[in-house]
Each structure stands twice: as C-alpha cells, then as structure tokens.
Design an enzyme around this catalytic site. Sequence first.
Site, PDB file in Angstrom:
ATOM      1  N   CYS A 135      77.624  80.327  -7.884  1.00 16.98           N
ATOM      2  CA  CYS A 135      76.998  81.641  -8.077  1.00 16.98           C
ATOM      3  C   CYS A 135      77.409  82.309  -9.386  1.00 16.98           C
ATOM      4  CB  CYS A 135      77.285  82.545  -6.886  1.00 16.98           C
ATOM      5  SG  CYS A 135      79.024  83.026  -6.657  1.00 16.98           S
ATOM      6  N   HIS A 174      80.476  86.854  -3.745  1.00 13.43           N
ATOM      7  CA  HIS A 174      79.210  86.236  -4.147  1.00 13.43           C
ATOM      8  C   HIS A 174      78.489  87.158  -5.123  1.00 13.43           C
ATOM      9  CE1 HIS A 174      76.062  83.268  -3.786  1.00 13.43           C
ATOM     10  NE2 HIS A 174      75.160  84.206  -3.530  1.00 13.43           N
ATOM     11  N   HIS A 190      70.078  83.500  -7.087  1.00 15.22           N
ATOM     12  CA  HIS A 190      71.498  83.192  -6.920  1.00 15.22           C
ATOM     13  C   HIS A 190      71.661  81.717  -6.578  1.00 15.22           C
ATOM     14  CE1 HIS A 190      71.808  82.928  -2.373  1.00 15.22           C
ATOM     15  NE2 HIS A 190      70.564  83.265  -2.568  1.00 15.22           N
TER      16      HIS A 190
END
Length: 211
Positions: free
Chosen positions: A113, A168, A180
């Site tokens: 990510c 994240h 993402h």
Amino acid sequence: VVKLLLKLITTSKKIIYNSRSIQALSVMYEGACSFIVKVIFQVITFLLLLVTFHSCSTQKNFSNTNFRALAYADSALGIRIEEHDDHALFLEAATWLGTPYVAGGTTRNGVDCSGLTMAIYARIYDKQLHRRSVEQYEWDVQLKERCQLQQGDLVFFRTPNSSEQCGHVGIFLKDDKFIHAGSRGVVVESLEGSYWQKYWLAGGKCVIKNK
C-alpha cells in the site's frame, strides 16, 4: 440387428458431434458479443470525453489531451473523467491496476500500500513520501476530514489487530473512490464500503515539498 445397432451408434455419434459443434459455436458467439460490447463501451466513452472537452470554453491543453488513454482510464477505474480532473493521476493510477500485492514491493512486479502511494506521488507530483503508511500519516500530510477530500489526497485506515494507529493507505480519486494495494492487488474501491467505513482514520493533503 447388428447392422441396425451400428447405424444407431453412427447416428448417435453424429448427433453428439453436432451438439458439441453447436455448443462450441455458442461459446465463441458469446465471447465475440462480450468483446464487441466492451469495444463499443470504450468507443462511447471516448466520444463522450471528446464531446465534453470540446464543448468547454477553456481549451488551453485540448490539443495535448490523450483521449484514448483517458477513455481507457475512465473505463478501467470506473470513474467519469472530466476536463478539470487530475488527468495525470488517473492515467497513472490505471496503469497500476492488477499489480499483485507484495509486502515491501514498490514496482509493477509487486507492490504494497505505501509502496504504491510512494511510487505514484514520485511520478506524478515529484514528491518523496516516507516508506511506511504510519510514517506517511505522521509526517507527510496535513490531516483533513473525509468530506474535505480532493483528488490526490492520501486516505488512511486502521487495520485489525494492528498495534500502530495507521496500518493502511491509499490515494483518493473521485466520487468516494480510492486506489490502493491490498490482498487482491491494486484495485479501486469505494470509501462507502462497510469495511473501509469501519476502519477509516483520516484523509491527508501532502505537505512535502517537491524533490
């Protein structure tokens, strides 16, 4: 009787063969129809973009607009791209779709990510983000609420069973959509999804100066 049985067997084989041929033709027909529909959709998207941009009064960069690439990005990302959108971001984001998730990865062979956000920001905005999502959250942005998000802002999330506040990160695109790198690789998802609403942390405008 033997001749009759042989004749029945031969007839049965012909029927089975013809049935398989029809089935194969049916599969080919369905595949061709699917391909044609996809092409027609891309052509319509291309024409809509062309008409939309051409009808606008501001046309400074009109001659430099890559409509075919924008039409592909529009279709791939599932986002209606308009004249004043961040074209460079959308075009770059579309090229990352489908890239597999690899922990610690930063390339199209595999990316995580924060590696994805770092790579896109370096290419599109000429900014060097920190390597980890928690570092990007703590050092690279000015935090903002979800309702204040603009194209290119970073979006941060908590993760289950994580000891860190932020686990994240993705990049906000448009219409509550963000790109993402997760377990399914690089994808576009909606912030309206129940999972993302549950673990939403904050949005952030990058405050790092250019390289």
